[in-house]
Design a protein around this motif. Structure first.
Motif, PDB file in Angstrom:
ATOM      1  N   THR A   6      -4.780  -0.900 -11.157  1.00 17.95           N
ATOM      2  CA  THR A   6      -4.152   0.413 -11.262  1.00 17.95           C
ATOM      3  C   THR A   6      -4.846   1.342 -10.279  1.00 17.95           C
ATOM      4  OG1 THR A   6      -5.673   1.119 -13.001  1.00 17.95           O
ATOM      5  CG2 THR A   6      -3.582   0.153 -13.712  1.00 17.95           C
ATOM      6  N   GLY A   7      -4.185   2.429  -9.955  1.00 18.10           N
ATOM      7  CA  GLY A   7      -4.843   3.379  -9.074  1.00 18.10           C
ATOM      8  C   GLY A   7      -3.920   4.388  -8.459  1.00 18.10           C
ATOM      9  N   ARG A   8      -4.436   5.044  -7.450  1.00 17.44           N
ATOM     10  CA  ARG A   8      -3.743   6.098  -6.727  1.00 17.44           C
ATOM     11  C   ARG A   8      -3.779   5.757  -5.245  1.00 17.44           C
ATOM     12  NH1 ARG A   8      -5.071  10.473  -3.874  1.00 17.44           N
ATOM     13  NH2 ARG A   8      -3.749  12.313  -4.031  1.00 17.44           N
ATOM     14  N   ILE A   9      -2.651   5.853  -4.574  1.00 15.14           N
ATOM     15  CA  ILE A   9      -2.545   5.564  -3.146  1.00 15.14           C
ATOM     16  C   ILE A   9      -1.799   6.709  -2.480  1.00 15.14           C
ATOM     17  CG2 ILE A   9      -1.705   3.945  -1.396  1.00 15.14           C
ATOM     18  CD1 ILE A   9      -1.672   1.811  -3.645  1.00 15.14           C
ATOM     19  N   GLU A  10      -2.317   7.166  -1.341  1.00 19.06           N
ATOM     20  CA  GLU A  10      -1.672   8.248  -0.615  1.00 19.06           C
ATOM     21  C   GLU A  10      -1.485   7.849   0.845  1.00 19.06           C
ATOM     22  OE1 GLU A  10      -2.123  13.039   0.160  1.00 19.06           O
ATOM     23  OE2 GLU A  10      -3.851  11.924  -0.561  1.00 19.06           O
ATOM     24  N   PHE A  11      -0.286   8.113   1.359  1.00 20.20           N
ATOM     25  CA  PHE A  11       0.035   7.871   2.758  1.00 20.20           C
ATOM     26  C   PHE A  11       0.310   9.230   3.394  1.00 20.20           C
ATOM     27  CE2 PHE A  11       1.380   4.202   0.365  1.00 20.20           C
ATOM     28  CZ  PHE A  11       0.956   3.128   1.131  1.00 20.20           C
ATOM     29  N   LYS A  12      -0.383   9.555   4.475  1.00 19.83           N
ATOM     30  CA  LYS A  12      -0.115  10.776   5.238  1.00 19.83           C
ATOM     31  C   LYS A  12       0.408  10.323   6.597  1.00 19.83           C
ATOM     32  CE  LYS A  12      -3.343  13.851   2.989  1.00 19.83           C
ATOM     33  NZ  LYS A  12      -4.493  14.745   3.126  1.00 19.83           N
ATOM     34  N   PHE A  13       1.699  10.564   6.806  1.00 19.65           N
ATOM     35  CA  PHE A  13       2.350  10.079   8.016  1.00 19.65           C
ATOM     36  C   PHE A  13       2.042  10.987   9.187  1.00 19.65           C
ATOM     37  CE2 PHE A  13       4.815   8.732   4.336  1.00 19.65           C
ATOM     38  CZ  PHE A  13       4.723   7.359   4.497  1.00 19.65           C
ATOM     39  N   GLY A  14       1.821  10.386  10.314  1.00 17.40           N
ATOM     40  CA  GLY A  14       1.493  11.126  11.517  1.00 17.40           C
ATOM     41  C   GLY A  14       0.766  10.200  12.465  1.00 17.40           C
ATOM     42  N   ASP A  15       0.121  10.787  13.419  1.00 18.74           N
ATOM     43  CA  ASP A  15      -0.633   9.997  14.368  1.00 18.74           C
ATOM     44  C   ASP A  15      -2.080  10.447  14.314  1.00 18.74           C
ATOM     45  OD1 ASP A  15      -1.182   8.155  16.336  1.00 18.74           O
ATOM     46  OD2 ASP A  15      -0.610   9.503  17.975  1.00 18.74           O
ATOM     47  N   PRO A  16      -2.920   9.759  13.610  1.00 17.24           N
ATOM     48  CA  PRO A  16      -2.738   8.434  13.034  1.00 17.24           C
ATOM     49  C   PRO A  16      -2.167   8.474  11.612  1.00 17.24           C
ATOM     50  CG  PRO A  16      -5.004   9.099  12.747  1.00 17.24           C
ATOM     51  CD  PRO A  16      -4.311  10.213  13.497  1.00 17.24           C
ATOM     52  N   LEU A  17      -1.641   7.340  11.166  1.00 15.65           N
ATOM     53  CA  LEU A  17      -1.253   7.166   9.771  1.00 15.65           C
ATOM     54  C   LEU A  17      -2.543   7.096   8.953  1.00 15.65           C
ATOM     55  CD1 LEU A  17       0.642   6.409   7.417  1.00 15.65           C
ATOM     56  CD2 LEU A  17       0.425   4.031   8.152  1.00 15.65           C
ATOM     57  N   ARG A  18      -2.623   7.893   7.898  1.00 19.41           N
ATOM     58  CA  ARG A  18      -3.803   7.891   7.032  1.00 19.41           C
ATOM     59  C   ARG A  18      -3.432   7.339   5.668  1.00 19.41           C
ATOM     60  NH1 ARG A  18      -8.090  10.651   8.894  1.00 19.41           N
ATOM     61  NH2 ARG A  18      -7.783  11.856  10.790  1.00 19.41           N
ATOM     62  N   ILE A  19      -4.202   6.351   5.245  1.00 18.34           N
ATOM     63  CA  ILE A  19      -4.000   5.739   3.933  1.00 18.34           C
ATOM     64  C   ILE A  19      -5.296   5.930   3.150  1.00 18.34           C
ATOM     65  CG2 ILE A  19      -3.482   3.634   2.648  1.00 18.34           C
ATOM     66  CD1 ILE A  19      -2.133   2.569   5.217  1.00 18.34           C
ATOM     67  N   SER A  20      -5.190   6.502   1.962  1.00 19.46           N
ATOM     68  CA  SER A  20      -6.366   6.656   1.117  1.00 19.46           C
ATOM     69  C   SER A  20      -6.001   6.217  -0.293  1.00 19.46           C
ATOM     70  CB  SER A  20      -6.862   8.104   1.129  1.00 19.46           C
ATOM     71  OG  SER A  20      -5.873   8.968   0.632  1.00 19.46           O
ATOM     72  N   GLY A  21      -7.013   5.870  -1.052  1.00 17.96           N
ATOM     73  CA  GLY A  21      -6.725   5.456  -2.410  1.00 17.96           C
ATOM     74  C   GLY A  21      -7.954   5.122  -3.218  1.00 17.96           C
ATOM     75  N   ASP A  22      -7.724   5.027  -4.511  1.00 21.83           N
ATOM     76  CA  ASP A  22      -8.721   4.604  -5.485  1.00 21.83           C
ATOM     77  C   ASP A  22      -8.047   3.549  -6.347  1.00 21.83           C
ATOM     78  OD1 ASP A  22     -10.879   6.568  -4.951  1.00 21.83           O
ATOM     79  OD2 ASP A  22      -9.314   7.998  -5.516  1.00 21.83           O
ATOM     80  N   ILE A  23      -8.581   2.342  -6.313  1.00 21.94           N
ATOM     81  CA  ILE A  23      -7.985   1.221  -7.045  1.00 21.94           C
ATOM     82  C   ILE A  23      -9.020   0.657  -8.010  1.00 21.94           C
ATOM     83  CG2 ILE A  23      -6.898  -1.058  -6.836  1.00 21.94           C
ATOM     84  CD1 ILE A  23      -5.263   1.139  -5.492  1.00 21.94           C
ATOM     85  N   HIS A  24      -8.599   0.323  -9.229  1.00 23.60           N
ATOM     86  CA  HIS A  24      -9.460  -0.314 -10.215  1.00 23.60           C
ATOM     87  C   HIS A  24      -8.752  -1.539 -10.770  1.00 23.60           C
ATOM     88  CE1 HIS A  24     -10.890  -0.969 -14.411  1.00 23.60           C
ATOM     89  NE2 HIS A  24     -12.008  -1.085 -13.721  1.00 23.60           N
TER      90      HIS A  24
END
Length: 169
Positions: A18-36
């Motif tokens: 389970t967790g939280r995932i965030e995509f920020k579109f642009g240049d560069p594409l940024r992916i962040s998250g917390d997964i457990h």
């Protein structure tokens, strides 16, 4: 401009996360998250390598590594920042537990900090790993501590594994 999944959940067989995932579109594409994940079994997803497979294929090859860049994420325009926690991880009969990994990947930079896990014999590994190729030659920095580690690679025939010597590094 962005997509956030606040309550992501994945289940495959006995494995779940389970967790939280965030995509920020642009240049560069940024992916962040917390997964457990309380339980993750990768046995079916990672092939077990034999010692024959790990040997170099070309007998005339002089070096294991050539002088090319080790890795480069620049062309992909990708930045990753993630925290991964796994209570129990299974791979081909081996079990790791209490895994905590912080991951940062950007351009020619990779950082795994912190990384913490317990091995199948309850030894604790803690540390940081950084690979940085932004200033030319890739620099690898390892800062690792092992506590309560089994200091012999395998037990003698008939030996109880719990009698193997333990130590720290």
């Amino acid at each position: 401009t962005s997509l956030t999944i606040d309550q992501a959940r994945a289940v495959v067989g006995e494995s779940n996360a389970t967790g939280r995932i965030e995509f920020k579109f642009g240049d560069p594409l940024r992916i962040s998250g917390d997964i457990h994940s309380p339980h993750l079994d990768l046995t079916g997803f990672i092939e077990e390598k034999t010692s024959e497979e790990s040997a170099p294929k070309d007998p005339n090859r002089k070096y294991v590594f050539d002088d090319s860049g080790l890795f480069d994420l620049t062309p992909y325009g990708l930045v990753v920042e993630a925290e991964l926690k796994i209570d129990k991880l299974l791979m081909h009969g081996n079990q790791l537990s209490e895994i905590d990994l912080g991951l940062v990947m950007e351009d020619e930079y990779l950082s795994i900090s912190p990384f913490t896990f317990r091995g199948s014999a309850n030894g604790l590994f803690e540390g940081n790993v950084t690979m940085d190729g932004r200033q030319g030659a890739t620099e690898l920095v390892l800062d690792v501590v092992g506590k309560n580690q089994v200091m012999a690679p395998w037990p003698a025939e008939g030996q109880d594994p719990s009698t193997l010597p333990r130590g720290e590094f």
